[in-house]
Design a protein around this motif. Structure first.
Motif, PDB file in Angstrom:
ATOM      1  N   GLN A 117       0.845  -1.199   0.000  1.00 53.08           N
ATOM      2  CA  GLN A 117       0.000   0.000   0.000  1.00 53.08           C
ATOM      3  C   GLN A 117       0.883   1.252   0.000  1.00 53.08           C
ATOM      4  OE1 GLN A 117      -3.369   0.200  -0.301  1.00 53.08           O
ATOM      5  NE2 GLN A 117      -3.223  -1.987  -0.726  1.00 53.08           N
ATOM      6  N   TRP A 118       1.394   1.596  -1.172  1.00 51.34           N
ATOM      7  CA  TRP A 118       2.412   2.649  -1.285  1.00 51.34           C
ATOM      8  C   TRP A 118       1.894   4.034  -0.968  1.00 51.34           C
ATOM      9  CZ3 TRP A 118       6.166  -0.180  -0.627  1.00 51.34           C
ATOM     10  CH2 TRP A 118       6.308  -1.399  -1.271  1.00 51.34           C
ATOM     11  N   LYS A 119       0.664   4.349  -1.328  1.00 50.09           N
ATOM     12  CA  LYS A 119       0.106   5.671  -1.018  1.00 50.09           C
ATOM     13  C   LYS A 119       0.014   5.875   0.486  1.00 50.09           C
ATOM     14  CE  LYS A 119      -2.673   5.834  -5.216  1.00 50.09           C
ATOM     15  NZ  LYS A 119      -4.031   5.786  -5.755  1.00 50.09           N
ATOM     16  N   LEU A 122       3.582   6.410   1.902  1.00 48.60           N
ATOM     17  CA  LEU A 122       4.106   7.735   1.577  1.00 48.60           C
ATOM     18  C   LEU A 122       3.451   8.827   2.418  1.00 48.60           C
ATOM     19  CD1 LEU A 122       5.974   9.398  -0.238  1.00 48.60           C
ATOM     20  CD2 LEU A 122       4.106   9.540  -1.877  1.00 48.60           C
ATOM     21  N   ILE A 123       2.143   8.806   2.500  1.00 45.42           N
ATOM     22  CA  ILE A 123       1.434   9.846   3.256  1.00 45.42           C
ATOM     23  C   ILE A 123       1.718   9.732   4.749  1.00 45.42           C
ATOM     24  CG2 ILE A 123      -0.862  10.685   3.915  1.00 45.42           C
ATOM     25  CD1 ILE A 123      -1.737   9.999   1.007  1.00 45.42           C
TER      26      ILE A 123
END
Length: 153
Positions: A117-119, A122-123
């Motif tokens: 879950q890259w988003k 990052l967030i």
């Protein structure tokens, strides 16, 4: 069963290690008892276990087994955090809460990396770095503004 190729495994484990290490670097730069090595390993280890569990689930799904593994990780990481918090110091003050929270965050980032879950990674990492960078000055300002305790420690 989902079989990940070498590049996907390297990406997920590498980002988890890097994210934990970045959080640990902030703690280390502030002279806190937990640093990039420890939190990098927390991120790597959680991502490793979650990646292993995700491989045995249907693509795009988190199985009951993976869910239980994630629950176990989050319970276990509490003991690491408690070890950072509970230590004898002068006047028996509670210290290390932010470092313990950073260990928990590194574990959560590792879990998110493990499931790709890259988003979210990052967030969450960006928000954490903002909080760790400007959190203390904002706390001091609010305490001065409202007459609270402006404890420099």
């Amino acid at each position: 069963m989902t079989e990940f190729d070498w590049s996907e495994i390297l990406l997920r484990l590498g980002v988890a290690t890097l994210a934990g290490g970045v959080i640990g670097l902030d703690r280390d730069l502030h002279g806190k008892p937990i640093g990039p090595k420890t939190l990098g390993i927390v991120g790597l280890s959680t991502a490793t276990v979650v990646l292993l569990a995700v491989q045995f689930a249907e693509p795009g799904k988190i199985s009951d087994a993976a869910s239980r593994i994630i629950q176990g990780i989050l319970t276990g990481i509490g003991f690491l955090g408690a070890g950072v918090i509970v230590r004898e110091s002068q006047r028996f003050r509670v210290r290390g809460l932010t470092s313990a929270a950073c260990a928990f965050l590194a574990a959560c980032l590792g879990i998110a990396c493990g499931v790709g879950q890259w988003k979210i990674v990052l967030i969450a990492l960006a928000l954490a770095l903002v909080l760790l960078t400007v959190g203390r000055p904002i706390e001091r300002w609010v305490h001065r503004l409202f007459g609270g305790n402006d404890d420099p420690i």
